[in-house]
Design an enzyme around this catalytic site. Sequence first.
Site, mmCIF file in Angstrom:
data_model
loop_
_atom_site.group_PDB
_atom_site.id
_atom_site.type_symbol
_atom_site.label_atom_id
_atom_site.label_comp_id
_atom_site.label_asym_id
_atom_site.label_seq_id
_atom_site.Cartn_x
_atom_site.Cartn_y
_atom_site.Cartn_z
ATOM 1 N N CYS A 112 1.320 -5.079 3.899
ATOM 2 C CA CYS A 112 0.932 -5.753 2.831
ATOM 3 C C CYS A 112 1.838 -7.061 2.501
ATOM 4 C CB CYS A 112 0.907 -5.140 1.525
ATOM 5 S SG CYS A 112 0.250 -5.945 -0.190
ATOM 6 N N HIS A 155 -8.246 -1.976 0.196
ATOM 7 C CA HIS A 155 -7.134 -2.428 -0.141
ATOM 8 C C HIS A 155 -6.861 -3.658 -1.032
ATOM 9 C CE1 HIS A 155 -2.706 -3.426 1.360
ATOM 10 N NE2 HIS A 155 -2.907 -4.567 0.795
ATOM 11 N N GLU A 156 -7.694 -4.762 -1.135
ATOM 12 C CA GLU A 156 -7.816 -5.608 -1.997
ATOM 13 C C GLU A 156 -8.243 -5.276 -3.584
ATOM 14 O OE1 GLU A 156 -5.977 -8.135 -1.252
ATOM 15 O OE2 GLU A 156 -5.848 -7.611 0.914
ATOM 16 N N HIS A 159 -5.654 -3.692 -5.191
ATOM 17 C CA HIS A 159 -4.672 -4.558 -5.931
ATOM 18 C C HIS A 159 -5.207 -4.996 -7.154
ATOM 19 C CE1 HIS A 159 -1.633 -5.437 -3.097
ATOM 20 N NE2 HIS A 159 -2.308 -5.818 -2.237
#
Length: 182
Positions: A112, A155-156, A159
């Site tokens: 990341c 993953h995004e 976030h």
Amino acid sequence: MSDDVRAALALDLPVGEVRAAVQAPNPVLSARCAEVYPCSPETVRLAADLVATMNASPGCVGLAANQIGVGQRVFSLDVSEHVKTKTSHGLFVLVNPVVEHASRNEKAREGCLSVPDFTGDVKRATRLTVRGFVPGSGAEVVITTDAFEARAIQHEVDHLDGYLFLDRVAGAHAIHARQTYL
């Protein structure tokens, strides 16, 4: 990918500004991001800045708005050049994404931009359906994908929900110093 999805994902963005990446433990990375109106000029500018920043960051395949200090539910993604990619929808930006279906979990290594010194082994779905909106047009799209693109989307979205990949590893044994290649 259907022609309808391809057409809906087409971006009409201004030239964006490259912004500095926020690094952990900055609190913006651990707060859930707010939903935004996909057609607002501010959202379109944010989308353009995400794409510009992502493209200027070597090895970066995705970037969430809070990674540039903006607590809004917007992310950019482009896995088309990554060696692990099987399915790719090319470059796209999603606003207010929602994962509708996820299945077939598999563990793999992730890194990341906001955690530059470490990678980690994270279990994620390898098949995924996500719904969101395209900045500017406001078109609603449903993306069904697999493999690396599915992992990158999760993953995004993490976030945007206030999680880092470090929050998803099985323990300290699953965190590794990032390798540097010359």
